[in-house]
Enzyme design. Structure first.
Site, PDB file in Angstrom:
ATOM      1  CG  ASP A 132      -2.043   0.975   1.115  1.00 42.04           C
ATOM      2  OD1 ASP A 132      -2.389   1.337  -0.021  1.00 42.04           O
ATOM      3  OD2 ASP A 132      -2.583   1.379   2.150  1.00 42.04           O
ATOM      4  CE1 TYR A 134      -0.133   8.764   4.181  1.00 43.87           C
ATOM      5  CE2 TYR A 134       2.033   9.763   3.988  1.00 43.87           C
ATOM      6  CZ  TYR A 134       0.815   9.681   4.612  1.00 43.87           C
ATOM      7  OH  TYR A 134       0.535  10.511   5.674  1.00 43.87           O
ATOM      8  NE  ARG A 148       5.328  15.247  10.205  1.00 41.27           N
ATOM      9  CZ  ARG A 148       4.699  14.177   9.712  1.00 41.27           C
ATOM     10  NH1 ARG A 148       4.497  13.126  10.460  1.00 41.27           N
ATOM     11  NH2 ARG A 148       4.291  14.165   8.457  1.00 41.27           N
ATOM     12  CD  GLU A 206      -5.440   2.906   0.110  1.00 42.52           C
ATOM     13  OE1 GLU A 206      -4.661   2.228  -0.589  1.00 42.52           O
ATOM     14  OE2 GLU A 206      -5.255   3.135   1.315  1.00 42.52           O
ATOM     15  CG  ASP A 238      -5.460   0.417   4.058  1.00 44.38           C
ATOM     16  OD1 ASP A 238      -5.502  -0.640   4.697  1.00 44.38           O
ATOM     17  OD2 ASP A 238      -4.571   1.278   4.198  1.00 44.38           O
ATOM     18  NE  ARG A 242      -7.534   6.799   9.835  1.00 47.83           N
ATOM     19  CZ  ARG A 242      -6.868   6.588   8.723  1.00 47.83           C
ATOM     20  NH1 ARG A 242      -5.620   6.125   8.776  1.00 47.83           N
ATOM     21  NH2 ARG A 242      -7.410   6.807   7.552  1.00 47.83           N
ATOM     22  CD  GLN A 245      -2.634   4.865  10.796  1.00 47.74           C
ATOM     23  OE1 GLN A 245      -3.862   4.829  10.729  1.00 47.74           O
ATOM     24  NE2 GLN A 245      -1.892   5.360   9.830  1.00 47.74           N
ATOM     25  CE1 TYR A 249       2.508   7.936  14.450  1.00 40.88           C
ATOM     26  CE2 TYR A 249       3.750   7.884  12.409  1.00 40.88           C
ATOM     27  CZ  TYR A 249       3.262   8.580  13.502  1.00 40.88           C
ATOM     28  OH  TYR A 249       3.542   9.913  13.613  1.00 40.88           O
ATOM     29  CB  THR A 262      -7.239  -4.694   2.643  1.00 37.16           C
ATOM     30  OG1 THR A 262      -6.338  -4.361   3.701  1.00 37.16           O
ATOM     31  CG2 THR A 262      -7.148  -3.639   1.555  1.00 37.16           C
ATOM     32  CB  THR A 362      -6.132   7.936   1.610  1.00 33.87           C
ATOM     33  OG1 THR A 362      -6.031   6.945   2.619  1.00 33.87           O
ATOM     34  CG2 THR A 362      -7.465   8.649   1.694  1.00 33.87           C
ATOM     35  CD  GLU A 376      -7.121  13.053   4.116  1.00 35.34           C
ATOM     36  OE1 GLU A 376      -6.805  13.988   3.368  1.00 35.34           O
ATOM     37  OE2 GLU A 376      -7.207  11.877   3.728  1.00 35.34           O
TER      38      GLU A 376
HETATM   39 CA    CA Z   1      -3.857   3.078   3.014  1.00 34.61          CA
END
Ligand code: CA
Length: 431
Positions: A132, A134, A148, A206, A238, A242, A245, A249, A262, A362, A376
């Site tokens: 996958d 990004y 960030r 996706e 996918d 969250r 994650q 991560y 998935t 995504t 988002e």
């Molecule tokens: Ca993904």
């Protein structure tokens, strides 16, 4: 002038699967339990090419192609490469034409033409590896800015197609329910953690690409040869935990937050069917640095594939309320191309194999209503969505159904074609 098929439902304007399309699928028929057949979708039906081959009607095809169809082995067909894919496609398109009597006038036609609602769909191929990416700069920037704010897009992002190795064993075809996972989470950055049902379950809209001929381990894939190795595209969801994650991560990226399920659209659209929509690209902004030579290709392409997310709660289903559109975007907004993803993936000499699945990451656009995941779309839950049943959503609830759709608008002599849908209902966690 649109092509006319002997299958009437394929001639209805606006249908996903007109004769110009012919996406591939693998399925079990109630008349042949325990057997996987391959075929192409046409209108509301499917042309069972395995059954047609077994009946001895594929003599016009190359022997290896005939053998792949006879065995119902999509991986074998994928390994044969573009000339074989093209031959099969032209041959099936001719047979399904309203003007062609060879199939149309057969007394036993129904043996080979099945209703899609009578099929149990599988993944198109046996996927050995799934990766996958990004590849959306809007998605990467949005997610980065939440975590960030001063440095949303990391310095490597415009140079290297970022990805992670996914879990092929938990790929499921559209329609398969998705169990809310349990996982390790922590409300504070330093812990302590707890284990329990995911509270921030999300989808990710996706697009996947199914690979054809691969490379020997140790060899690279020249980006200029990528087009001949990309078989076709499909919708991918996918599903993402969250809260899991966020805790897990660092420093190696997604792990259990992404490995429980998935969903993949069951019909795969060959690239040959969308050539009319391919355009040079992607178009990037002035800040984009030139990529390294192994990621440059003068003929690289993108396409304006419209992508939609719909959501329907359990209560909406009970009330007969249609699914609500959550977002609408286009694949054209992606920064990295599938050719670049493939060339980069194999740039170390990593072996790619027929049937491998690469997903885009995504797909998000520049506007709020084109953001391809709830993280988002609701901006981490700070801007909840209002559903027609009177409830609100920050993340997914049990019973929610997520439906992804994708389509190309009609263009010139080409009618609209659709990728079908990729759907899944969220089931409660097993605790
Ligand atoms: Ca993904």
């Amino acid at each position: 002038m649109a092509l006319r098929s002997l299958v009437e439902s394929a001639n209805v304007p606006g249908c996903d699967f007109p004769l110009e399309h012919l996406p591939w699928g693998r399925f079990e028929r109630s008349s042949h339990p325990g057997e996987w057949h391959v075929g192409v979708a046409i209108g509301t039906k499917a042309f069972d090419l395995t059954e047609f081959a077994r009946a001895g009607h594929c003599g016009a095809l190359d022997p290896m192609l005939r053998d792949a169809l006879h065995r119902g082995c999509m991986n074998a067909l994928l390994a044969l490469g573009r000339p074989a894919w093209s031959q099969a496609r032209r041959w099936a398109q001719r047979l399904l034409s309203a003007d062609e009597p060879a199939l149309r006038d057969r007394a036993d036609r129904d043996r080979f033409i099945a209703s899609q609602d009578q099929l149990r769909m599988a993944m198109l191929a046996e996927v050995g590896d799934y990766t996958d990416f990004y590849a959306s700069i809007h998605h990467a920037t949005n997610v980065g800015s939440m975590f960030r704010p001063d440095n949303p897009l990391l310095p490597n992002w415009r140079h290297v197609p970022i990805g992670y190795h996914g879990r092929a064993s938990t790929l499921v075809p559209s329609g398969t329910a998705v169990r809310r996972p349990c996982g390790q989470t922590s409300t504070a950055d330093a812990g302590p953690p707890s284990f329990g049902p995911c509270r921030l379950l999300d989808y990710e809209l996706e697009v996947g690409v199914v690979l054809g001929p691969g490379n020997e381990q140790g060899d690279r894939i020249d980006i200029a040869s990528a087009r001949d190795r990309l078989f076709g595209i499909c919708l991918v969801n996918d599903w993402s935990a969250r809260d899991v994650q966020k805790w897990e991560y660092v420093p190696l990226g997604p792990f259990t937050a992404k490995n429980f399920s998935t969903s993949v659209g069951a019909w795969v659209t060959p690239l040959e069917a969308i050539e009319a929509w391919m355009e040079p690209g992607p178009v990037r902004d002035a800040a984009a640095p030139e990529n390294l030579p192994y990621l440059r290709w003068k003929d690289d392409f993108t396409f304006d594939l419209k992508l939609q997310v719909l959501l329907r709660s359990a209560r909406m289903r009970e009330q007969g309320v249609p699914a609500m559109q959550v977002s609408l975007g286009t694949y054209r907004d992606m920064y990295w191309t599938f050719a670049q993803m493939l060339a980069h993936h194999a740039s170390t000499g990593c072996a790619m194999r027929p049937g491998d699945l690469l997903a885009s990451g995504t797909v998000s656009g520049p506007t709020p209503d084109s953001r391809g995941c709830l993280l988002e779309r609701t901006w981490r839950g700070t801007e909840p969505l209002s559903l027609p049943d009177g409830t609100q959503r920050k993340f997914l609830e049990d019973g929610d159904e997520v439906i992804l759709r994708g389509w190309f608008e009609g263009k010139g002599s080409m009618p609209r074609i659709g990728l079908g849908e990729c759907r899944g209902v969220v089931l409660p966690a097993l605790v």
